[in-house]
Design a protein around this motif. Sequence first.
Motif, PDB file in Angstrom:
ATOM      1  N   ASP A   1       0.951  -1.237   0.092  1.00 47.56           N
ATOM      2  CA  ASP A   1       0.065   0.064   0.000  1.00 47.56           C
ATOM      3  C   ASP A   1       1.043   1.462   0.005  1.00 47.56           C
ATOM      4  O   ASP A   1       0.455   2.250  -0.596  1.00 47.56           O
ATOM      5  CB  ASP A   1      -1.157  -0.061   1.190  1.00 47.56           C
ATOM      6  CG  ASP A   1      -2.038  -1.073   1.086  1.00 47.56           C
ATOM      7  OD1 ASP A   1      -1.976  -1.645  -0.032  1.00 47.56           O
ATOM      8  OD2 ASP A   1      -2.606  -1.294   2.149  1.00 47.56           O
ATOM      9  N   ALA A   2       2.008   1.319   0.749  1.00 48.97           N
ATOM     10  CA  ALA A   2       2.754   2.315   0.852  1.00 48.97           C
ATOM     11  C   ALA A   2       3.281   2.600  -0.677  1.00 48.97           C
ATOM     12  O   ALA A   2       3.515   3.808  -1.253  1.00 48.97           O
ATOM     13  CB  ALA A   2       4.087   2.374   1.882  1.00 48.97           C
ATOM     14  N   ILE A   3       3.831   1.659  -1.198  1.00 46.84           N
ATOM     15  CA  ILE A   3       4.698   1.673  -2.530  1.00 46.84           C
ATOM     16  C   ILE A   3       3.332   2.303  -3.576  1.00 46.84           C
ATOM     17  O   ILE A   3       3.318   3.322  -4.265  1.00 46.84           O
ATOM     18  CB  ILE A   3       4.855   0.481  -3.265  1.00 46.84           C
ATOM     19  CG1 ILE A   3       6.075  -0.075  -2.456  1.00 46.84           C
ATOM     20  CG2 ILE A   3       5.200   0.469  -4.605  1.00 46.84           C
ATOM     21  CD1 ILE A   3       6.470  -1.215  -2.726  1.00 46.84           C
ATOM     22  N   GLU A   4       1.861   1.731  -3.331  1.00 45.96           N
ATOM     23  CA  GLU A   4       0.802   2.244  -4.171  1.00 45.96           C
ATOM     24  C   GLU A   4       0.477   3.499  -4.024  1.00 45.96           C
ATOM     25  O   GLU A   4       0.220   4.326  -4.699  1.00 45.96           O
ATOM     26  CB  GLU A   4      -0.391   1.457  -4.127  1.00 45.96           C
ATOM     27  CG  GLU A   4      -0.038  -0.253  -4.648  1.00 45.96           C
ATOM     28  CD  GLU A   4      -1.436  -1.027  -4.469  1.00 45.96           C
ATOM     29  OE1 GLU A   4      -2.179  -0.489  -3.785  1.00 45.96           O
ATOM     30  OE2 GLU A   4      -1.150  -2.224  -4.655  1.00 45.96           O
ATOM     31  N   LEU A   5       0.613   3.747  -2.812  1.00 45.01           N
ATOM     32  CA  LEU A   5       0.099   5.455  -2.316  1.00 45.01           C
ATOM     33  C   LEU A   5       1.309   6.275  -2.647  1.00 45.01           C
ATOM     34  O   LEU A   5       0.996   7.303  -3.392  1.00 45.01           O
ATOM     35  CB  LEU A   5       0.245   5.626  -0.667  1.00 45.01           C
ATOM     36  CG  LEU A   5      -0.057   6.906   0.032  1.00 45.01           C
ATOM     37  CD1 LEU A   5      -1.397   7.299  -0.528  1.00 45.01           C
ATOM     38  CD2 LEU A   5      -0.075   6.870   1.473  1.00 45.01           C
ATOM     39  N   GLN A   6       2.508   5.988  -2.787  1.00 45.85           N
ATOM     40  CA  GLN A   6       3.561   6.817  -3.430  1.00 45.85           C
ATOM     41  C   GLN A   6       3.148   6.883  -4.726  1.00 45.85           C
ATOM     42  O   GLN A   6       3.490   8.075  -5.230  1.00 45.85           O
ATOM     43  CB  GLN A   6       4.964   5.957  -2.960  1.00 45.85           C
ATOM     44  CG  GLN A   6       6.304   6.877  -3.651  1.00 45.85           C
ATOM     45  CD  GLN A   6       6.416   8.216  -2.958  1.00 45.85           C
ATOM     46  OE1 GLN A   6       6.037   8.358  -1.822  1.00 45.85           O
ATOM     47  NE2 GLN A   6       6.976   9.087  -3.614  1.00 45.85           N
ATOM     48  N   ILE A   7       3.087   5.698  -5.614  1.00 45.52           N
ATOM     49  CA  ILE A   7       2.721   5.962  -6.899  1.00 45.52           C
ATOM     50  C   ILE A   7       1.662   6.866  -7.242  1.00 45.52           C
ATOM     51  O   ILE A   7       1.658   7.772  -8.048  1.00 45.52           O
ATOM     52  CB  ILE A   7       2.698   4.633  -7.489  1.00 45.52           C
ATOM     53  CG1 ILE A   7       3.883   3.864  -7.471  1.00 45.52           C
ATOM     54  CG2 ILE A   7       2.131   4.734  -8.991  1.00 45.52           C
ATOM     55  CD1 ILE A   7       3.689   2.234  -7.833  1.00 45.52           C
ATOM     56  N   LEU A   8       0.449   6.843  -6.416  1.00 50.90           N
ATOM     57  CA  LEU A   8      -0.746   7.593  -6.671  1.00 50.90           C
ATOM     58  C   LEU A   8      -0.454   9.055  -6.316  1.00 50.90           C
ATOM     59  O   LEU A   8      -0.756  10.087  -6.983  1.00 50.90           O
ATOM     60  CB  LEU A   8      -1.769   6.920  -5.647  1.00 50.90           C
ATOM     61  CG  LEU A   8      -3.124   7.655  -5.814  1.00 50.90           C
ATOM     62  CD1 LEU A   8      -3.743   7.529  -7.324  1.00 50.90           C
ATOM     63  CD2 LEU A   8      -4.122   7.125  -4.638  1.00 50.90           C
ATOM     64  N   GLN A   9       0.405   9.241  -5.209  1.00 49.13           N
ATOM     65  CA  GLN A   9       0.714  10.530  -5.069  1.00 49.13           C
ATOM     66  C   GLN A   9       1.428  11.185  -6.237  1.00 49.13           C
ATOM     67  O   GLN A   9       1.564  12.263  -6.524  1.00 49.13           O
ATOM     68  CB  GLN A   9       1.485  10.782  -3.587  1.00 49.13           C
ATOM     69  CG  GLN A   9       0.535  10.458  -2.554  1.00 49.13           C
ATOM     70  CD  GLN A   9       1.489  10.703  -1.223  1.00 49.13           C
ATOM     71  OE1 GLN A   9       2.507  10.435  -1.224  1.00 49.13           O
ATOM     72  NE2 GLN A   9       0.680  10.627  -0.149  1.00 49.13           N
ATOM     73  N   GLU A  10       2.515  10.674  -6.664  1.00 48.50           N
ATOM     74  CA  GLU A  10       3.270  10.940  -7.617  1.00 48.50           C
ATOM     75  C   GLU A  10       2.482  11.153  -9.203  1.00 48.50           C
ATOM     76  O   GLU A  10       2.561  12.225  -9.605  1.00 48.50           O
ATOM     77  CB  GLU A  10       4.363   9.871  -8.079  1.00 48.50           C
ATOM     78  CG  GLU A  10       5.481   9.790  -6.807  1.00 48.50           C
ATOM     79  CD  GLU A  10       6.410  10.843  -6.565  1.00 48.50           C
ATOM     80  OE1 GLU A  10       6.450  11.685  -7.742  1.00 48.50           O
ATOM     81  OE2 GLU A  10       6.995  11.184  -5.792  1.00 48.50           O
TER      82      GLU A  10
END
Length: 296
Positions: free
Chosen positions: A161-170
Motif C-alpha cells: 500500500d505504501a508503494i501504491e500510495l507513493q505511486i498515486l501521489q506521484e
Amino acid sequence: MPAAYLAPPRPISLHAVLDASSSAGTVPTIDLEWEPFHAHVEAFLNAIDQYTMDAKTEIARRASEHVDMVRDMKAEKEEVERRITLEREREAVMLATLEQERHTVGDLSSSLARLQQTLSKTKEQSAAVEAELNAVRKEVKAERGEKERQGKVLEQQRGRDAIELQILQEILGLRIEGVKADELLMRFTLLDPSDPEREFSMIIDVSKHEYTVPNCSPPLSTLPELLRQLNADRDLYSFIKRVRKAFRALVPNPPAAPSKFDDLSGPGLRGPIAENSGDAKDVQDGSAMQTLRIEA
C-alpha cells in the motif's frame, strides 16, 4: 494487800491487863495503837487511789487502743467488703465474657464448617477453572499464531500500500497530511511544466462546521468563493479539483494538451513512474479514483 500497810500482830493477854489494872487501882485499858493504824489506813487509801488512777489510765489507754483497733477493723472490713464487691463484679463480667466466648466459639465453629465447605467447592471450581484456563491458553496460543500470521500479511500489504500510495501521489501530484488536530495540509505539484516539483499548498481547518483556510501558498483570489461553495455542498473532492484548477491558473504557461485527468494530476504523468508501475494504468483509466465527500 502488801504487808507494808499492816502492823505486825502483837499478842495481848486479857488476864495481864486486868491484873495490871487491879493492882494499880485503875480502869483497865488496852492500847490499840491508833496512830500507827491511822497512818497505815492513810497509806492504804493513798495506795488505793494511786491504783485507781493507774487503773483508769490503763483503762483509758486500752479503750483508746480498742477504739483505734475497732476503727482499723471497721476500715479493713469496709475494704474487704469493697474488694468482695469488686471481685463479684469481676466475676459477673468474667462469667458474661465466658458466656459470650462460648457463643463466639459456637459461631466460629459454624463459620469454620461453612468455610471448609466453601473451600471444598472452591477447590473443585479451581480445578474446573484450571482446566478451562488450559483450554483457553491453547486457544490463545493458536489465536496468537493466527494473529502473527495475519500481522505478517498486513505488514506485507502495508508495504504494497505504501508503494501504491507513493505511486498515486506521484501520479496525482497531491499529498494530504495532518499537521494539527483537525487541520489538513494539501500539497499540489505537477502544475508548472517548467518546474514539476514546484509546490502549491493550502491548510484547511475542519474543526468547526464552517471550514476555513488559515494558510494558502501562493494566495488565491478566488479562495473565499471556493470556501463558500465547499461549506454549501460539503464536497471535499470537488473542492480539491477546483483548488487545483485555481492554482494551475496561476502558472504563466499552462500545458498545451491536457489529459482527461488533467484536472487532478496537472501537466501529466511522470514517464518513469507510469512505465514502471502496474498500478499507474488503474489511475490513468480512472478505476482507482473514489469520490471524497464529507457530510455535514
